[in-house]
Design an enzyme around this catalytic site. Structure first.
Site, PDB file in Angstrom:
ATOM      1  N   CYS A   1      57.757  59.336-131.060  1.00 44.19           N
ATOM      2  CA  CYS A   1      58.313  59.641-129.734  1.00 44.19           C
ATOM      3  C   CYS A   1      58.475  61.139-129.504  1.00 44.19           C
ATOM      4  O   CYS A   1      58.780  61.566-128.389  1.00 44.19           O
ATOM      5  CB  CYS A   1      59.647  58.941-129.557  1.00 44.19           C
ATOM      6  SG  CYS A   1      59.665  57.270-130.236  1.00 44.19           S
TER       7      CYS A   1
ATOM      8  N   HIS B   1      60.325  55.835-120.687  1.00 45.42           N
ATOM      9  CA  HIS B   1      59.936  56.450-121.962  1.00 45.42           C
ATOM     10  C   HIS B   1      58.496  56.106-122.328  1.00 45.42           C
ATOM     11  O   HIS B   1      58.258  55.279-123.200  1.00 45.42           O
ATOM     12  CB  HIS B   1      60.911  55.986-123.054  1.00 45.42           C
ATOM     13  CG  HIS B   1      60.662  56.562-124.403  1.00 45.42           C
ATOM     14  ND1 HIS B   1      60.103  57.796-124.624  1.00 45.42           N
ATOM     15  CD2 HIS B   1      60.929  56.058-125.648  1.00 45.42           C
ATOM     16  CE1 HIS B   1      60.020  58.018-125.933  1.00 45.42           C
ATOM     17  NE2 HIS B   1      60.504  56.990-126.565  1.00 45.42           N
TER      18      HIS B   1
END
Ligand SMILES: [Zn+2]
Lengths: 388, 131
Positions: free
Chosen positions: A84, A334
């Site tokens: 991420c 996200h």
């Protein structure tokens, strides 16, 4: 050492882009960043591209040259992957390239396509960021890993599901005016508490959604910005990166994220600012508990104090340090490999004054971004300042 | 190719370690007393390359746990299942809690480490049995 300016930023809306390819998403973000910068594409010397799960989601490896081509960039390109934190690392390496004198103009950012997969497939793909031998085989999912941290935090410092729900409520409220956010709608504490349990003690409204999207920023040397008379008032003045043991079981403390603390210390020293100079922050709230761990690692709160920050209003838009005025990962969305670049884009807009939430931070000159990979085995922190 | 040698371990070091959990298990100890899990050539804490096997304490203590309701696709365990991290002296292990009281597990609860087969994946599965 030359300074680094953010000349332009570009984002796709975050959300579900059914049927659109990853390359088309990235091209949209990159072209709007170039337009925002007023920089011709032939001046771009390198593309730093973040992507995490493209080999699984689109069966496409070797994505960097494909993205450069899609964005009409004739330069070489490199893909960065730190789960991420992929785009955060891509931005950091672009900053370092400008500072070293290697390049004057780079595009950095990232892209992720996720909604074309089922929830179970996304769960499987995201779990790849955990330790395959010692975590994934024991059933540790992405929500499960943060749930393990949340319970460890509650055991160490106290806190409640209500405290976490206040974070979700705040970030949803912040996302309402943000045209790029996946969820431009408010939620209530009651609704968050009543949402289904995903991995105890975390429920659905503690988690960020599954998101398609892309981000891009054009980073230039101060000299280039001056020569071309660019309107680029925001500088990246500090960059830092930290690492830790991959598996949560091997961490010294399961309710803290020292990799982020290390990244912050390096970024603050690099910028010559202290934590108490930070006026606004965009942090990696993939789960509500992650915002707590992030703000404590950034030194905005002492360990154990971050859990109550949203409830107390400290991190609200009218609080001491507004956190996640974009809506954060929780409400803005996200798209894993795009998130680190999106944080730079949002912080730049907030500080420049053209973000829908800029009115909450009209006098702010120092902002910080925090991008984390996995359960924070990787962390990247940047300090952005309005150059005066 | 592993196809030619079906008995060869797929993850040498790890597989033997997991199998040994059925008989009490072991961990890797460095010259300075740091614990880690194999495969390991160097202590991740201090860099010591003097590593030896030490017996795993018979019981561990649950440090944190989560009841997971959404499993990865292809993962054999039917959700909800309970994943926990338990401390066994110098090391922590991550595993799935199995036993009559797995839904009542608490932080601090004593567990014994064991190994099971994950029939869906063919992988070894670290399990914790409440004691
Ligand atoms: Zn050692």
């Amino acid at each position: 050492m030359t300074g680094v300016r953010v000349a332009g930023v570009g984002l796709t809306p975050f959300g579900e882009h059914a049927g659109r390819t990853g390359r088309d998403l990235f091209a949209e973000a990159a072209l709007s960043a170039l337009d925002d910068a007023g920089v011709p594409s032939e001046d771009v010397e390198h593309l730093n591209y973040g992507n995490f799960m493209g080999a699984l989601a689109e069966r496409q490896g070797h994505q960097a040259p494909i993205m450069a081509e899609a964005a009409g960039l004739g330069c070489a390109a490199t893909r960065y992957e730190e789960a991420c934190a992929s785009a955060g690392v891509a931005v950091r390496e672009a900053v370092r390239a400008v500072r070293s004198g290697e390049a004057d103009v780079l595009v950095a950012g990232g892209q992720e396509r996720m909604t074309n997969l089922s929830t179970a497939e996304v769960t499987e793909s995201l779990a790849v960021a955990a330790d395959e031998l010692f975590e994934v085989r024991a059933g540790v999912t992405f929500p499960g890993a943060y749930a393990l941290m949340a319970r460890a935090y509650f055991e160490a410092y106290g806190g409640s599901r209500e405290d976490l729900a206040e974070i979700a409520v705040k970030n949803h409220a912040n996302a309402v005016p943000n045209e790029y956010a996946q969820y431009q709608r408010e939620i209530t504490v009651e609704r968050a508490l009543d949402s289904p349990e995903v991995a105890s003690p975390l429920h659905l409204f503690d988690a960020c959604p599954i998101t398609d999207g892309a981000s891009a920023v054009v980073l230039v040397s101060e000299e280039y910005a001056t020569e071309r008379n660019l309107d680029a008032p925001v500088a990246i003045t500090g960059t830092g990166q930290g690492g830790d043991r991959a598996a949560l079981q091997d961490r010294a403390h399961m309710a803290r994220t020292p990799a982020a603390a290390d990244a912050a210390a390096e970024a603050y020293a690099d910028a010559g600012v202290a934590a108490d100079a930070v006026e606004v922050a965009e942090v990696h709230d993939c789960f509500t508990i992650a915002e707590v761990l992030a703000t404590e690692s950034l030194g905005l709160f002492e360990p154990g104090e971050g859990i109550g920050a949203a409830r107390r209003g400290d991190t609200a838009r009218d609080g001491d340090v507004p956190v996640n005025l974009s809506g954060g990962l929780k409400a803005k969305g996200h798209p894993v490999g795009a998130t680190g670049g999106s944080q730079i884009a949002e912080m730049t807009r907030l500080l420049r004054g053209d973000h829908p939430n800029s009115d909450a931070v009209t006098d702010a000159t120092v902002g910080v971004t925090h991008n984390a990979g996995g359960t924070v085995a990787s962390a990247v922190v940047h300090v952005l300042e309005v150059a005066r | 190719m592993s196809d030619d040698k079906p008995d060869a371990p797929a993850n040498a070091g790890y597989d033997e370690w997991a199998d040994a959990l059925a008989e009490g298990g072991y961990y890797v100890e460095c010259a300075n007393g740091h614990g880690s899990l194999p495969p390991r050539r160097v202590c991740p804490e201090c860099g010591s390359r003097e590593l030896s096997a030490a017996p795993l304490p018979e019981t561990g203590e649950v440090a944190t746990f989560s009841e997971v309701h959404v499993a990865p696709s292809g993962f054999g365990e039917e959700p909800p299942y309970v994943t926990a991290i338990a401390e066994f002296g110098a090391v922590r292990l991550t595993g799935i809690v199995r036993g009559p009281s797995d839904r009542d597990i608490e932080v601090g609860a004593p567990v014994r480490a064991d190994v099971a087969d994950n029939e869906a994946t063919g992988d070894r599965l670290v399990v914790f049995r409440p004691v």
